[in-house]
Design a protein around this motif. Structure first.
Motif, PDB file in Angstrom:
ATOM      1  N   VAL A  46       0.822  -1.202   0.000  1.00  0.00           N
ATOM      2  CA  VAL A  46       0.000   0.000   0.000  1.00  0.00           C
ATOM      3  C   VAL A  46       0.856   1.252   0.000  1.00  0.00           C
ATOM      4  N   GLU A  50       1.134   6.407  -5.267  1.00  0.00           N
ATOM      5  CA  GLU A  50      -0.229   6.863  -5.096  1.00  0.00           C
ATOM      6  C   GLU A  50      -0.469   7.369  -3.683  1.00  0.00           C
ATOM      7  N   SER A  51      -0.001   6.555  -2.733  1.00  0.00           N
ATOM      8  CA  SER A  51      -0.348   6.904  -1.364  1.00  0.00           C
ATOM      9  C   SER A  51       0.717   7.781  -0.715  1.00  0.00           C
ATOM     10  N   HIS A  52       1.940   7.692  -1.172  1.00  0.00           N
ATOM     11  CA  HIS A  52       2.978   8.526  -0.577  1.00  0.00           C
ATOM     12  C   HIS A  52       3.707   9.312  -1.659  1.00  0.00           C
ATOM     13  N   ALA A 107      -7.283  11.955  -7.909  1.00  0.00           N
ATOM     14  CA  ALA A 107      -7.846  11.825  -6.574  1.00  0.00           C
ATOM     15  C   ALA A 107      -7.871  13.172  -5.872  1.00  0.00           C
TER      16      ALA A 107
ATOM     17  N   PHE D  68     -15.221   6.647   8.994  1.00  0.00           N
ATOM     18  CA  PHE D  68     -14.710   6.482   7.635  1.00  0.00           C
ATOM     19  C   PHE D  68     -14.871   5.036   7.176  1.00  0.00           C
ATOM     20  N   SER D  88     -13.699  -3.791  -9.167  1.00  0.00           N
ATOM     21  CA  SER D  88     -13.171  -3.851 -10.524  1.00  0.00           C
ATOM     22  C   SER D  88     -11.734  -3.353 -10.568  1.00  0.00           C
ATOM     23  N   ASP D  89     -11.297  -2.711  -9.487  1.00  0.00           N
ATOM     24  CA  ASP D  89      -9.871  -2.439  -9.421  1.00  0.00           C
ATOM     25  C   ASP D  89      -9.296  -3.131  -8.202  1.00  0.00           C
TER      26      ASP D  89
ATOM     27  N   THR E  80     -13.721  12.245   1.119  1.00  0.00           N
ATOM     28  CA  THR E  80     -13.702  10.923   0.513  1.00  0.00           C
ATOM     29  C   THR E  80     -15.012  10.201   0.745  1.00  0.00           C
ATOM     30  N   LYS E  87     -21.222   8.906  -5.106  1.00  0.00           N
ATOM     31  CA  LYS E  87     -21.028   7.991  -6.212  1.00  0.00           C
ATOM     32  C   LYS E  87     -21.950   6.787  -6.094  1.00  0.00           C
TER      33      LYS E  87
ATOM     34  N   ASN G   2     -12.197   3.834 -14.018  1.00  0.00           N
ATOM     35  CA  ASN G   2     -11.344   3.434 -12.910  1.00  0.00           C
ATOM     36  C   ASN G   2     -12.074   3.691 -11.593  1.00  0.00           C
ATOM     37  N   ASP G   3     -12.698   2.645 -11.105  1.00  0.00           N
ATOM     38  CA  ASP G   3     -13.582   2.796  -9.932  1.00  0.00           C
ATOM     39  C   ASP G   3     -12.847   3.293  -8.701  1.00  0.00           C
ATOM     40  N   HIS G   4     -13.562   3.992  -7.886  1.00  0.00           N
ATOM     41  CA  HIS G   4     -13.123   4.267  -6.518  1.00  0.00           C
ATOM     42  C   HIS G   4     -11.691   4.718  -6.410  1.00  0.00           C
ATOM     43  N   LEU G   5     -11.332   5.532  -7.325  1.00  0.00           N
ATOM     44  CA  LEU G   5      -9.956   5.970  -7.335  1.00  0.00           C
ATOM     45  C   LEU G   5      -9.612   6.749  -6.080  1.00  0.00           C
ATOM     46  N   ILE G   6     -10.485   7.676  -5.751  1.00  0.00           N
ATOM     47  CA  ILE G   6     -10.220   8.516  -4.584  1.00  0.00           C
ATOM     48  C   ILE G   6     -10.140   7.669  -3.324  1.00  0.00           C
ATOM     49  N   LEU G   7     -11.112   6.762  -3.241  1.00  0.00           N
ATOM     50  CA  LEU G   7     -11.162   5.900  -2.071  1.00  0.00           C
ATOM     51  C   LEU G   7      -9.879   5.098  -1.939  1.00  0.00           C
ATOM     52  N   ARG G   8      -9.413   4.616  -3.076  1.00  0.00           N
ATOM     53  CA  ARG G   8      -8.244   3.761  -3.032  1.00  0.00           C
ATOM     54  C   ARG G   8      -7.021   4.542  -2.558  1.00  0.00           C
ATOM     55  N   VAL G   9      -6.849   5.721  -3.107  1.00  0.00           N
ATOM     56  CA  VAL G   9      -5.670   6.494  -2.726  1.00  0.00           C
ATOM     57  C   VAL G   9      -5.705   6.812  -1.239  1.00  0.00           C
ATOM     58  N   VAL G  10      -6.843   7.320  -0.787  1.00  0.00           N
ATOM     59  CA  VAL G  10      -6.937   7.701   0.624  1.00  0.00           C
ATOM     60  C   VAL G  10      -6.785   6.476   1.519  1.00  0.00           C
ATOM     61  N   GLY G  11      -7.448   5.386   1.128  1.00  0.00           N
ATOM     62  CA  GLY G  11      -7.377   4.179   1.941  1.00  0.00           C
ATOM     63  C   GLY G  11      -5.956   3.666   2.052  1.00  0.00           C
ATOM     64  N   LYS G  12      -5.287   3.606   0.914  1.00  0.00           N
ATOM     65  CA  LYS G  12      -3.913   3.106   0.937  1.00  0.00           C
ATOM     66  C   LYS G  12      -3.030   3.977   1.814  1.00  0.00           C
ATOM     67  N   PHE G  13      -3.280   5.262   1.736  1.00  0.00           N
ATOM     68  CA  PHE G  13      -2.482   6.156   2.559  1.00  0.00           C
ATOM     69  C   PHE G  13      -2.727   5.883   4.038  1.00  0.00           C
TER      70      PHE G  13
END
Lengths: 159, 117, 492, 93, 116, 188, 140
Positions: A46, A50-52, A107, D68, D88-89, E80, E87, G2-13
């Motif tokens: 992770v 993207e994240s960092h 994002a 959250f 899907s991703d 978010t 969405k 590209n689904d949930h892009l924002i969610l993915r970035v924030v979540g990963k962070f």
């Protein structure tokens, strides 16, 4: 490795803010914890661009300042709308083409649009963003590329 | 506060009864589990109120503080919360199995399928 | 190490359960579970002997003395119960190997045995502890294990019955928690002995009375006293055989023990039977429960269900003994707790053997059993006789004491009820025996249950007869336990 | 000052509850619940400030986190009808 | 009453006022998407002001750093989750409310994709 | 202190309203979400009653985990409660009324709320407050009571969680691990 | 799309920091609110987010269900093991005083190890529960 180092750095700061104790036991536990977290995060895959987004740090901070200003302005607008006896709303959904910013840029763009009242990102991707705007004015802001130009671009790193 | 204190308890009892009613009268199994949680949570309130001391600090030793709330109910309720979650998890797992083998999670339906249930 | 016996009883299954859950295959966890139950049995027997020698044993967990820490306090009553629990576990575990292999399957066996061990752990903990809140914790451990185990039955109705038990059991547990909370707020302590010292001064308080009501109601839900018994028949009927045998023999009995502990030790006889006329509640409920459950039992076609209803009836006998509020009544109740445990386990185990061969325990499956499975069938007959209360079986001993206790109080109608209950038991057992002897089996070949099932079963059957003839052991202990309990917690 | 702030938060929470109960769509309710959650975080920080205890702020942090996670879970529920779905991703794009 | 107190009070009250107004918007607005503007979004600034006000009261201690942390966390998560919800609603087929007899929107409320 | 009372009153009213709403809601997803509010509100109430540890646990374990598990269950069982023609059920109402009346009777003699001289506050607890610093040297009394004085309870609690894990794994755990080659390679 | 892009970035962070926060709560339970239970739940939240973002199969690549079961059993054994250790050292069950020469040090050691056991069990069991539930809901 760059990202792991960045994570460890941020995590150490986080630990320090949270803990604030200087006992040797807690400091060593903190070090262990940070390393363990970094290990797990590495295993989870992770931590990446993207994240960092270390390479964008400076640009990001500048952008945040700008964003903060926008948030305040549009909050005031929103308050006026809510409190006016005749609510001046004319909601609409619009699709706007945006420049390519990469995953992270998208994002940030999406969240920035959401953060400024008057507009909410419904969907983003493929160089398009779908926005719900509360009135024509807000819609026009987006159409005029309110954030588009200022997003720290992430091109070439991802997607 | 004493008047208010009684009202506290009265509302806890009201919550307890709402939860209990949901538990025994709802036909839906998930509603029953939600009722179970409501019921237990209100009992937890009661315990914590028992240990409350007006003006007392939370039970973490601090310089210069002499009046603390009673830590014992807190300890008991920590245990009880965990027990509640464990029960919820098992109950939900049972619900899933019931849905898979009967096709319904309505007690009325189940009863129609098999009167012995 | 002998000073640590009280905790060892609980510790052995506690350590074994996680280990067993991680093993592979069915054999290794079974070995662990069996050995651990034997070890616990040895510990409880030693404890019983120790109690006989030195009186009440007190063990402070964590080295903190009583009202501040949690103490284990073993007297005759818990020692007897511990022997019952671990003894039943020791017999059921060997028995479980074959039936579990058939009913559960190899893959889930490790966790199944772990759940069995957790059940035993919870029951032992509830029995041994001297802390009112600690009882709740272990009650929930045993309940969670029970919900899971009950749902493991092959019939899909096992799931719904387990769910309704979950709802009822949680209500019971939470009621108990409410009651303990009320007592805590009035006294500031959770230790049973400490509570017993402080409660008499507060006997006028509405809060204490409400606490009493909630504790008793909560436990009665768990022990399936008559109007609160609705969860029990289905739960027992659809559970796997080994589980029914273990739970049927121990779970409700431990709840009875907790009730006894609360009524006699914590609140004291004075409070429970004089200030609050508990007899007027318990005895009528017990009488109605006895008669109605026995009658319903007669109409059942599923033998396991029939025995489940009979369990409700037998619990009513025990509650009858407790409701008398005398030493004699209490002795009879404790005796019946122990004896009913033995005979119900034997009956459920013989049914399990039938199910192992026949695939079902409907009345028609019992046809001609005397020819096809004579050993199993005779075990069932002896267990049945014990249930009826025929002399030379354990059932007789406890019923005899119950009748004596009723006579002592001059409660003639109760004696009649007890006798009527026995007659009803004769009828429902008789139906099975008749089917076994006189009906023609569908398939006449002899197919006795395997030795792995028969040996544990017959150990219990022999115990049924042995303890029915040699009554000194159980009766003496029950009397001593009753004397201790009647004296209340303060004197100990 | 603090009292006024507390009152304002509580009023906002009440309004959120009203919206959560009125609906009409499930999304409105969830939105209201989200608002309620953030207001709860603020309430907790306020209580921490009243008690003068910095360590109570951890609880506020947990609240924000749970809020959250709950939201992601609901989204997952809506989009895929299952929480464990890779979407899907997945890991790869 | 020092200048810091006044500052902190102002921030607190501004934050709270924003919160209440957002909640009023939640009640007043006609449909989900507009409510989302009111509520999901004023939240961030509201929390920011509020936490800032409290941080001043705590002074320059680790507590203030923690408050900042909470604020950062909310800054990340609030938009978010708002977006996620919007969405979900969009994909769930919830139609946006439009001004009565509005100008030629299609069934989904689209104005038609305009390129900028 | 009036402020605490104010918050207290508000939260109690919230809880009451929510519990009534929970009774009436038909849509299970809504019910679960509203239950989430209930949990969070109850955690705030614990905060007001100075039980930070309990609030912490209720927020993390009670609210967070239960809600997610419930959502996961709803994903399998479907979210609509079936609308049946509600026959009025008298028996539950009677049971609940009796229980409630008993409790109302029981709170008559409760010691006054929040007074430091109540029996519960003077008997066992003072030792924890006064001696735990000497005996365990741990500032958080709840932790020292939880882990040391009543450590056995906590052991039981851990076993409860473990039992729940065993139970759920037995009930709905997967029988065999079936990872398709695609998924196995996916993580390379 | 590209689904949930924002969610993915924030979540990963967020995942690593959520976990770090869990560890912080674990080790600071002595000083403020918190302890093994809360820490376990929060730590598990890291995995919960991961499951929600990337699916339970992908979480299983990181921690398998078998591994989680081992850890959850291990936590119980660690807790009980402290008790056994104090038994063997001549004290009562869970009497931490005997774990070290000085009772207070003994209490410290005991409490920290015990809380660690609690944290292990709770974190692993909650992750386990979620993964089992989530996996059950996957379309087969």
């Amino acid at each position: 490795m760059k990202h792991v180092t960045g994570l460890i750095f941020l995590a150490a700061i986080l630990w320090w803010i949270l803990s604030g104790y200087t006992k040797p036991l807690l400091i060593s536990l903190g070090i262990v914890s940070v390393l363990f977290t970094a290990f797990l995060a590495h295993r989870m895959k992770v931590i990446d661009d993207e994240s960092h987004p270390l390479h964008l740090s400076l640009a990001l901070i500048r952008f945040w300042g700008y964003l903060l200003l926008q948030i305040v302005i549009s909050n005031i607008k929103m308050v006026i709308i809510i409190l006016s006896p005749k609510m001046d709303i004319d909601p609409r959904v619009l699709r706007v083409r945006v420049s390519q910013h990469g995953v992270l840029g998208n994002a940030i763009l999406g969240n920035s649009i959401t953060l400024t009242p008057g507009t909410v990102t419904l969907d983003i991707g493929n160089g398009e963003v779908e926005v719900h705007a509360i009135n024509r004015e807000a819609a026009e802001d987006i159409e005029n590329g309110l954030f588009d130009q200022r997003i720290p671009s992430d091109n070439g790193v991802n997607s | 506060m004493s008047g208010l204190g009684i009202w506290n308890y009265v509302i806890f009892i009201f919550l307890m009864m709402a939860g209990l009613y949901m538990m025994i009268s709802s036909s839906n199994l998930i509603k029953k589990i939600i009722g179970l949680n409501v019921f237990q949570t209100s009992v937890f309130f009661m315990y914590i109120s028992f240990g409350y001391v007006e003006g007392g600090a939370g039970p973490v030793l601090t310089e210069g503080v002499t009046l603390y709330t009673n830590p014992l109910p807190h300890v008991l309720i920590l245990t009880a919360i965990v027990v509640g979650v464990a029960t919820t998890a098992v109950g939900l797992a049972l619900t899933i199995r019931i849905k898979e083998s009967f096709g319904s999670i309505e007690e009325d339906d189940l009863h129609k399928m098999d009167p012995s249930i | 190490m002998l000073t640590h016996l009280p905790v060892l009883v609980v510790l052995a299954p506690l350590l074994a359960a996680p280990v067993a859950s991680l093993m592979r295959g069915a054999f290794a966890p079974w070995v662990v579970a069996t050995l651990v139950s034997w070890f616990s049995l040895v510990c409880s027997l030693l404890l019983l002997a120790q109690v006989g020698e030195q009186g009440v044993i007190v063990y402070n967990m964590g080295g903190w003395e009583a009202p501040w820490g949690i103490e284990y306090r073993i007297d005759f009553a818990n020692a007897l119960l511990l022997v019952l629990i671990t003894g039943m576990a020791s017999v059921v575990m060997p028995y479980a190997r074959l039936s579990v292999r058939q009913e559960i399957g190899e893959e889930r066996s490790p966790m199944f045995y772990a759940a069995m061990l957790l059940l035993i752990l919870g029951l032992c903990g509830m029995t041994a502890t001297g802390d009112a809140f600690n009882i709740f914790v272990f009650l929930e451990i045993s309940s969670l294990a029970t919900y899971t185990l009950l749902a493991m039955g092959k019939d899909r109705r096992a799931l719904t019955s387990s769910f309704s038990y979950l709802v009822m059991g949680t209500i019971g547990g939470t009621f108990y928690l409410i009651g303990v909370g009320f007592l805590y707020v009035m006294t500031g302590t959770l230790n049973i002995v400490d509570l017993a010292e402080r409660l008499p001064a507060l006997s006028d308080s509405a809060t204490v009375r409400t606490g009493f009501a909630f504790i008793v109601t909560g436990i009665c839900l768990k022990l399936a006293l008559f109007p609160l018994h609705l969860w029990l028949p289905n739960a027992y009927t659809f559970a796997p055989s080994a589980v029914t045998a273990l739970i049927g023999a121990t779970a409700t009995k431990v709840a009875v023990y907790v009730l006894v502990r609360m009524i006699f030790t914590m609140f004291g006889v004075e409070f429970s039977f004089v200030e609050i006329p508990l007899s007027y509640v318990l005895v009528p409920l017990a009488v109605v429960g006895l008669l109605s459950a026995s009658s319903v039992s007669i109409m059942q076609l599923n033998i396991k269900r029939m025995l489940a209803y009979s369990s409700v009836a037998q619990i009513s006998y025990i509650i009858l003994g407790i409701g008398m509020g005398t030493a004699m009544g209490l002795t009879a109740a404790l005796l019946h707790v122990f004896n009913h445990g033995i005979m119900k386990a034997a009956l459920f185990m013989s049914l399990g053997a039938v199910a192992y061969r026949m695939g079902g325990v409907e009345l028609k499956d019992m046809n001609g059993l005397a020819k096809t499975m004579p050993l199993t069938f005779w075990a069932f007959v002896i267990g049945g006789l014990s249930l009826i209360g025929v002399p030379l079986t354990v059932g007789f001993v406890s019923k005899w004491h119950l009748i004596l206790a009723a006579l002592e109080l001059g409660w003639w109608p109760v004696v009649v009820v007890i006798l009527v209950g026995s007659i009803l038991a004769l009828i429902y057992i008789g139906r099975v025996v008749e089917a076994g002897f006189f009906k023609e089996p569908a398939d006449n070949t002899r197919r006795e249950a395997p030795a792995g099932l028969l040996i544990p079963l017959w150990i219990l059957v022999i115990a049924n007869i042995w303890l029915g003839i040699d009554t000194r052991l159980t009766v003496d202990i029950a009397e001593a336990a009753a004397a201790q309990l009647m004296a209340g917690g303060v004197v100990l | 000052m603090i009292a006024a702030a507390a009152l304002a938060i509580l009023v906002a929470m009440s309004l959120a509850i009203v919206r959560a109960l009125l609906g009409p769509t499930i999304y409105d309710r969830i939105l209201a619940i989200n608002l309620f959650g953030t207001k709860t975080v603020m309430l907790i920080t306020l209580i921490a400030a009243m008690a003068g205890r910095a360590d109570y702020l951890d609880i506020a942090l947990v609240y924000a986190m749970i809020n959250f996670i709950g939201m992601i879970a609901v989204l997952k529920f809506f989009e895929y009808g299952s929480l464990g779905h890779a979407g899907s991703d997945g890991q790869e794009d | 009453m020092t200048i810091l107190d006044i500052l902190s009070g102002t921030l607190l009250l501004a934050g709270c006022a924003l919160g209440v107004i957002g909640a009023i918007g939640l009640i007043r607005f006609p449909d989900f998407y507009t409510r989302m503007h009111a509520a999901g979004v004023t939240d961030t600034l509201c929390a920011g002001l509020f936490l800032g006000g409290l941080a001043i009261q705590f002074g320059m201690t680790l507590a203030s750093a923690k408050l900042l942390l909470i604020f950062l966390f909310m800054l990340f998560t609030c938009p978010t989750s708002s977006h996620a919800l919007a969405k979900a609603a969009r994909h769930g087929g919830l139609k946006p409310w439009t001004k009565a007899g509005s100008d030629g929107l299609d069934a989904m409320g689209h104005e038609g994709a305009k390129s900028r | 202190m009036m402020l605490a009372h104010l918050i207290d009153i508000f939260l109690l009213v919230f809880l009451a309203v929510i519990s009534v709403a929970l009774l009436r809601i038909k849509d299970l997803l809504t019910a679960v979400m509203i239950f989430g509010i209930y949990s969070l509100t109850s955690a705030s109430l614990f905060m007001v009653l100075a039980a930070a540890d309990v609030a912490f646990t209720e927020a993390a374990v009670g609210a967070g985990i239960s809600i997610i598990l419930m959502l996961a269950t709803l994903a399998i069982t479907g979210r609509e409660e079936k609308i049946v023609e509600r026959k009025f059920k008298l028996l539950p109402l009677i049971i609940v009324s009796i229980t409630g009346a008993t409790l109302l009777y029981g709170i008559r003699d409760l010691p006054p709320f929040g007074v430091a001289s109540n029996p519960a506050q003077v008997h066992v607890a003072p030792r924890y407050i006064e001696q735990s610093a000497v005996e365990t040297d741990i500032p958080n009394i709840v932790t020292s009571v939880l882990a040391s004085y009543r450590g056995f309870d906590t052991l039981g609690e851990v076993v409860v969680i473990f039992t729940a894990g065993i139970g759920v794994a037995l009930l709905i755990g997967r029988r065999r691990r079936l990872l398709t080659a695609k998924e196995a390679s996916r993580h390379e | 799309m590209n689904d949930h892009l924002i969610l993915r970035v924030v979540g990963k962070f967020l995942i690593p920091y959520v976990m770090l926060f869990g560890l912080y709560v674990q080790f600071h339970g002595d000083f403020g609110p918190g302890g093994g239970f809360q820490a376990g739940a929060i730590f598990a939240c890291g995995f919960v987010i991961h499951t929600l973002l990337f699916g339970s199969r992908s979480t299983e690549q990181i921690v398998s269900i078998g591994f989680l079961r081992v850890i959850s059993a291990l936590g119980v054994l660690v807790y009980a093991g402290v008790g056994v250790a104090s038994l063997l050292l001549g004290g009562e069950f869970l009497n931490y005083n005997v774990l070290a020469a000085d009772p207070i040090t003994g209490q410290h050691i005991g409490i920290i190890v015990v809380e660690f056991g609690v944290g292990l069990t709770v974190a692993s069991t909650i992750t386990l529960l979620l993964m089992i539930f989530a996996e059950r809901g996957l379309p087969s």
